[in-house]
Design a protein around this motif. Sequence first.
Motif, PDB file in Angstrom:
ATOM      1  N   MET A 184      42.014  39.982  61.791  1.00 39.30           N
ATOM      2  CA  MET A 184      42.788  41.048  61.152  1.00 39.30           C
ATOM      3  C   MET A 184      42.040  41.591  59.930  1.00 39.30           C
ATOM      4  N   ARG A 185      42.157  42.895  59.748  1.00 40.62           N
ATOM      5  CA  ARG A 185      41.594  43.528  58.548  1.00 40.62           C
ATOM      6  C   ARG A 185      42.646  43.439  57.442  1.00 40.62           C
ATOM      7  N   MET A 186      42.279  42.783  56.339  1.00 38.53           N
ATOM      8  CA  MET A 186      43.259  42.542  55.284  1.00 38.53           C
ATOM      9  C   MET A 186      42.827  43.142  53.959  1.00 38.53           C
ATOM     10  N   ALA A 187      43.791  43.770  53.295  1.00 39.47           N
ATOM     11  CA  ALA A 187      43.587  44.303  51.954  1.00 39.47           C
ATOM     12  C   ALA A 187      44.322  43.421  50.955  1.00 39.47           C
ATOM     13  N   VAL A 188      43.822  43.380  49.730  1.00 37.89           N
ATOM     14  CA  VAL A 188      44.458  42.618  48.661  1.00 37.89           C
ATOM     15  C   VAL A 188      44.857  43.578  47.551  1.00 37.89           C
ATOM     16  N   MET A 189      46.132  43.531  47.193  1.00 34.34           N
ATOM     17  CA  MET A 189      46.661  44.348  46.099  1.00 34.34           C
ATOM     18  C   MET A 189      46.667  43.503  44.833  1.00 34.34           C
ATOM     19  N   GLY A 190      46.190  44.074  43.724  1.00 32.64           N
ATOM     20  CA  GLY A 190      46.112  43.309  42.480  1.00 32.64           C
ATOM     21  C   GLY A 190      44.954  42.330  42.518  1.00 32.64           C
ATOM     22  N   ALA A 191      43.774  42.837  42.881  1.00 31.78           N
ATOM     23  CA  ALA A 191      42.639  41.967  43.171  1.00 31.78           C
ATOM     24  C   ALA A 191      42.082  41.237  41.954  1.00 31.78           C
ATOM     25  N   SER A 192      42.339  41.736  40.750  1.00 32.98           N
ATOM     26  CA  SER A 192      41.749  41.103  39.569  1.00 32.98           C
ATOM     27  C   SER A 192      42.526  39.881  39.094  1.00 32.98           C
ATOM     28  N   GLY A 193      43.762  39.713  39.537  1.00 32.99           N
ATOM     29  CA  GLY A 193      44.578  38.585  39.092  1.00 32.99           C
ATOM     30  C   GLY A 193      44.123  37.274  39.699  1.00 32.99           C
ATOM     31  N   ARG A 194      44.675  36.185  39.183  1.00 33.98           N
ATOM     32  CA  ARG A 194      44.287  34.867  39.693  1.00 33.98           C
ATOM     33  C   ARG A 194      44.594  34.735  41.180  1.00 33.98           C
TER      34      ARG A 194
END
Length: 268
Positions: free
Chosen positions: A1-11
């Motif tokens: 699956m192609r996955m995106a991450v929202m809020g990438a700078s957080g822990r």
Amino acid sequence: MRMAVMGASGRMGQMLVRLIDESDQATLSAVVERAGHDWIGRDLGQVMGGAARGIVVTDEVAAALAASDAIIDFTSPAVSVALAQAAAVAGVAHVIGTTGFSEVDLATIAESGERGRIVRAGNMSLGVNLLVTLTRQVAAALGAEYDIEIVEAHHRHKVDAPSGTALMLGEAAAEGRGVALGDVADRGRDGITGARETGAIGFHAIRGGDFIGEHDVIFAGEGERITLRHVASDRALFARGALKAALWLDGKGPGEYSMLDVLGLSSR
């Protein structure tokens, strides 16, 4: 699956990036940050302290959704509500680990689930979701003469209380007793409060230091107490749960699901 991450700078965001990189079932398709963040327009690998990898951090949600099959989101209520609507329109699965939603927020997310595929959970860990199941069962087995108190501890930076997990546990206890949590919740006490009301479900929040997450559900009766407890010692367990949820959504029909569904613990 192609996955995106929202809020990438957080822990959690950075942990998710690393887990997706390690997975043989997923590939990182996009990373998103809020407009104006200093990571915007920069290479993800470099801002995370490594070599360039050709993925540029963006604030363009529509473009990230167009490139993805799923998006994982540990951000803020306002961001998650808007993203739920956008992901549903785009046909992209949405995993929400955000907490602190209002009743209006939850209703909007539920509406998005009529068209989209959502897993929303106040806690993504296997252990916590087993604790939710046990809490419901114990509450159903014990009468109202057993007082229920939920005590949770988190790090000093957490902005909402009670925690999303504490509320999950409260909902489970209320469901076990056949009542609505809103009718019996007692959130903190101060001053001359009077005697405890029979049937109330109490909540208490500890904030300090670097607690990752500790939750106790106390059933206090005359002459005995039963305590169900979960202690998180590694934040990676939440990221692993979120990745599992995103993979589970592949091929599922529209709906708002929980981690109990993902783990096969749901009664529905």
